[in-house]
Design an enzyme around this catalytic site. Structure first.
Site, PDB file in Angstrom:
ATOM      1  N   LYS A   1      -6.765 -14.226   9.653  1.00 27.26           N
ATOM      2  CA  LYS A   1      -5.528 -14.914  10.597  1.00 27.26           C
ATOM      3  C   LYS A   1      -5.673 -14.606  11.801  1.00 27.26           C
ATOM      4  O   LYS A   1      -5.868 -13.281  12.612  1.00 27.26           O
ATOM      5  CB  LYS A   1      -4.305 -14.068   9.927  1.00 27.26           C
ATOM      6  CG  LYS A   1      -3.126 -14.342  10.724  1.00 27.26           C
ATOM      7  CD  LYS A   1      -1.795 -13.786  10.067  1.00 27.26           C
ATOM      8  CE  LYS A   1      -1.870 -12.193   9.947  1.00 27.26           C
ATOM      9  NZ  LYS A   1      -0.451 -11.810   9.419  1.00 27.26           N
TER      10      LYS A   1
ATOM     11  N   ASN B   1       6.838  -9.181  -0.404  1.00 27.32           N
ATOM     12  CA  ASN B   1       6.655  -8.936   1.026  1.00 27.32           C
ATOM     13  C   ASN B   1       7.440  -8.146   1.792  1.00 27.32           C
ATOM     14  O   ASN B   1       8.680  -8.126   1.478  1.00 27.32           O
ATOM     15  CB  ASN B   1       6.637 -10.307   1.791  1.00 27.32           C
ATOM     16  CG  ASN B   1       5.979 -10.376   3.029  1.00 27.32           C
ATOM     17  OD1 ASN B   1       5.930  -9.462   3.882  1.00 27.32           O
ATOM     18  ND2 ASN B   1       5.616 -11.532   3.454  1.00 27.32           N
TER      19      ASN B   1
ATOM     20  N   GLU C   1       2.604  -6.827   0.162  1.00 27.19           N
ATOM     21  CA  GLU C   1       2.150  -7.529   1.254  1.00 27.19           C
ATOM     22  C   GLU C   1       2.785  -7.098   2.579  1.00 27.19           C
ATOM     23  O   GLU C   1       3.955  -6.684   2.444  1.00 27.19           O
ATOM     24  CB  GLU C   1       2.570  -9.133   0.991  1.00 27.19           C
ATOM     25  CG  GLU C   1       2.111  -9.750  -0.008  1.00 27.19           C
ATOM     26  CD  GLU C   1       2.618 -11.102  -0.197  1.00 27.19           C
ATOM     27  OE1 GLU C   1       2.362 -11.677  -1.472  1.00 27.19           O
ATOM     28  OE2 GLU C   1       3.137 -11.743   0.651  1.00 27.19           O
ATOM     29  N   SER C   2       2.259  -6.971   3.692  1.00 24.63           N
ATOM     30  CA  SER C   2       2.573  -6.411   5.077  1.00 24.63           C
ATOM     31  C   SER C   2       2.940  -4.970   4.969  1.00 24.63           C
ATOM     32  O   SER C   2       3.577  -4.650   3.958  1.00 24.63           O
ATOM     33  CB  SER C   2       3.924  -7.417   5.375  1.00 24.63           C
ATOM     34  OG  SER C   2       3.716  -8.679   5.349  1.00 24.63           O
TER      35      SER C   2
ATOM     36  N   GLU D   1      -7.096 -10.665   4.515  1.00 24.10           N
ATOM     37  CA  GLU D   1      -6.739 -11.789   5.146  1.00 24.10           C
ATOM     38  C   GLU D   1      -7.389 -12.300   6.274  1.00 24.10           C
ATOM     39  O   GLU D   1      -7.859 -11.497   7.134  1.00 24.10           O
ATOM     40  CB  GLU D   1      -5.278 -11.738   5.567  1.00 24.10           C
ATOM     41  CG  GLU D   1      -4.622 -13.066   5.941  1.00 24.10           C
ATOM     42  CD  GLU D   1      -3.082 -13.084   5.644  1.00 24.10           C
ATOM     43  OE1 GLU D   1      -2.713 -13.518   4.540  1.00 24.10           O
ATOM     44  OE2 GLU D   1      -2.208 -12.746   6.473  1.00 24.10           O
TER      45      GLU D   1
ATOM     46  N   GLU E   1       5.517 -15.361  -3.742  1.00 23.15           N
ATOM     47  CA  GLU E   1       5.952 -14.185  -2.923  1.00 23.15           C
ATOM     48  C   GLU E   1       7.513 -14.139  -2.753  1.00 23.15           C
ATOM     49  O   GLU E   1       8.273 -15.178  -2.837  1.00 23.15           O
ATOM     50  CB  GLU E   1       5.447 -14.583  -1.613  1.00 23.15           C
ATOM     51  CG  GLU E   1       5.879 -13.733  -0.515  1.00 23.15           C
ATOM     52  CD  GLU E   1       5.352 -13.975   0.830  1.00 23.15           C
ATOM     53  OE1 GLU E   1       3.968 -13.925   0.944  1.00 23.15           O
ATOM     54  OE2 GLU E   1       6.057 -14.460   1.944  1.00 23.15           O
TER      55      GLU E   1
ATOM     56  N   LYS F   1      -3.366 -19.940   2.604  1.00 24.21           N
ATOM     57  CA  LYS F   1      -2.165 -19.133   2.958  1.00 24.21           C
ATOM     58  C   LYS F   1      -1.507 -20.016   3.934  1.00 24.21           C
ATOM     59  O   LYS F   1      -1.734 -20.350   5.290  1.00 24.21           O
ATOM     60  CB  LYS F   1      -2.311 -17.736   3.659  1.00 24.21           C
ATOM     61  CG  LYS F   1      -1.213 -17.077   4.252  1.00 24.21           C
ATOM     62  CD  LYS F   1      -0.629 -16.225   2.812  1.00 24.21           C
ATOM     63  CE  LYS F   1       0.548 -15.325   3.325  1.00 24.21           C
ATOM     64  NZ  LYS F   1       0.168 -14.303   4.160  1.00 24.21           N
TER      65      LYS F   1
END
Length: 267
Positions: free
Chosen positions: A66, A196, A226-227, A64, A175, A126
Site C-alpha cells: 500500500k 477491521n 485487520e488494522s 499488504e 470485512e 484490495k
C-alpha cells in the site's frame, strides 16, 4: 456508512462507469477466461494458503502492499511492488494484499500485476468492490481474491458479488467492523472473515474490536484481524485468543525492509 466510505463508494461508481468505457466487461470476461487456462495466471488458492499456514502452527499473514492511505498520506516513497512482494514471500507471508484504488490510496492495477508476477503466493485485490465489472477486472489482472466490505454493501449485493467471484475461481474476504455487520457477513458462503479494528467514522483503532466479536464467530470460519497490529505484543494477544490470521500493511510499509519487519513481528 461513514462519510469517508460514502465518498469512496460514490467515486467508485463513477470510476467503474469510466473504466467500462475504456475496457468493456466482455473484454475483461475474455481475459479472465484466458487466465484460467494459463498456469501462471490461474487462481492460486488464497484461502487455502492462509489455512495451510495456520494448520502448520504459524500465523497466516496477508501482507499488504500500500503506497498511501486517506488518513496517513504517503506511507512509502520507495515503492516497488515487485521487490516488496518478493521480500514478503521470502519472510513467510501466506498471501499478499495489493491496493488498487487510485483516488484515495494511490494504488494501481499495475501494482497488483507487478507484485503477483514477482512471487508465487496468492494476491488479494484490495479495493472497494461494488459492481460485477470489478470482479471480472480483478480476475483479468490476475487477482486470486477480492474484498467485500459489509459497510459499503447490501446483503443481496454481497451475495451476488460473492457468487460472481466464486464462478471465476476467486476467493472472497468479507470485512466487518461491528456485530451488526458480522451477522450479515455470516450469510455469505466464504469461510474467510476479516474484522477491521479501525472505526470508519473516527479512524481510531482498537484491538478490542476483534476481541469483542470473537464469541460471534463460528468455529468453521477462518478469522483475520485487520488494522492496528503493530507490535509482537499485539500479535501475541490475538494468538492467545485463537486469532491466527492477520492482515497488516502500515507497520510493514514504513519499514526499510517490509519482509524483515514481518519476520520480526511474528518471530
Amino acid at each position: 456508512m461513514s462519510d469517508i466510505l460514502d465518498k469512496i463508494v460514490a467515486t467508485k461508481k463513477v470510476e467503474v462507469i469510466n473504466h467500462a468505457k475504456k475496457i468493456s466487461l466482455a473484454n475483461h470476461r475474455e481475459q479472465a477466461q484466458a487466465n484460467a487456462l494459463d498456469a501462471n495466471l490461474m487462481p492460486r488458492g488464497f484461502i487455502r494458503a492462509i489455512e495451510k499456514k495456520i494448520a502448520s502452527g504459524n500465523a497466516g499473514v496477508i501482507a499488504e502492499i500500500k503506497k498511501a492511505s486517506p488518513s496517513k498520506g504517503v506511507l512509502r516513497q520507495n515503492f516497488q511492488p515487485g521487490v516488496i512482494a518478493q521480500s514478503y514471500e521470502q519472510h513467510g507471508a501466506a498471501c499478499l494484499s495489493v491496493l488498487t484504488d487510485i483516488e484515495y490510496f494511490q494504488g494501481s492495477n499495475q501494482y497488483l500485476q507487478e507484485a503477483r508476477a514477482a512471487c508465487a503466493i496468492p494476491v488479494l485485490r484490495k479495493d472497494f468492490t461494488i459492481d460485477p465489472y470489478q470482479i471480472f477486472e480483478a480476475r483479468a489482472i490476475g487477482a486470486d481474491a477480492i474484498l467485500l466490505i459489509v459497510a459499503a454493501l447490501e446483503l443481496k449485493q454481497m451475495q451476488d458479488l460473492e457468487s460472481c467471484a466464486h464462478e471465476l475461481g476467486l476467493d472472497v474476504l468479507v470485512e466487518v467492523h461491528n456485530a451488526a455487520e458480522l451477522e450479515l457477513a455470516l450469510e455469505l458462503k466464504t469461510p474467510l472473515l476479516g474484522i477491521n479494528n479501525r472505526n470508519l467514522k473516527t479512524f481510531e483503532v482498537t484491538l478490542d474490536t476483534t476481541l469483542s466479536l470473537l464469541s460471534m464467530v463460528p468455529a468453521e470460519k477462518t478469522l483475520v484481524t485487520e488494522s492496528g497490529i503493530m507490535t509482537r505484543t499485539d500479535v501475541q494477544l490475538m494468538r492467545d485468543h485463537g486469532v491466527n490470521g492477520f492482515l497488516i500493511g502500515e507497520a510493514f510499509m514504513r519499514a526499510d525492509e517490509p519482509g524483515v519487519a514481518l519476520s520480526q513481528l511474528f518471530a
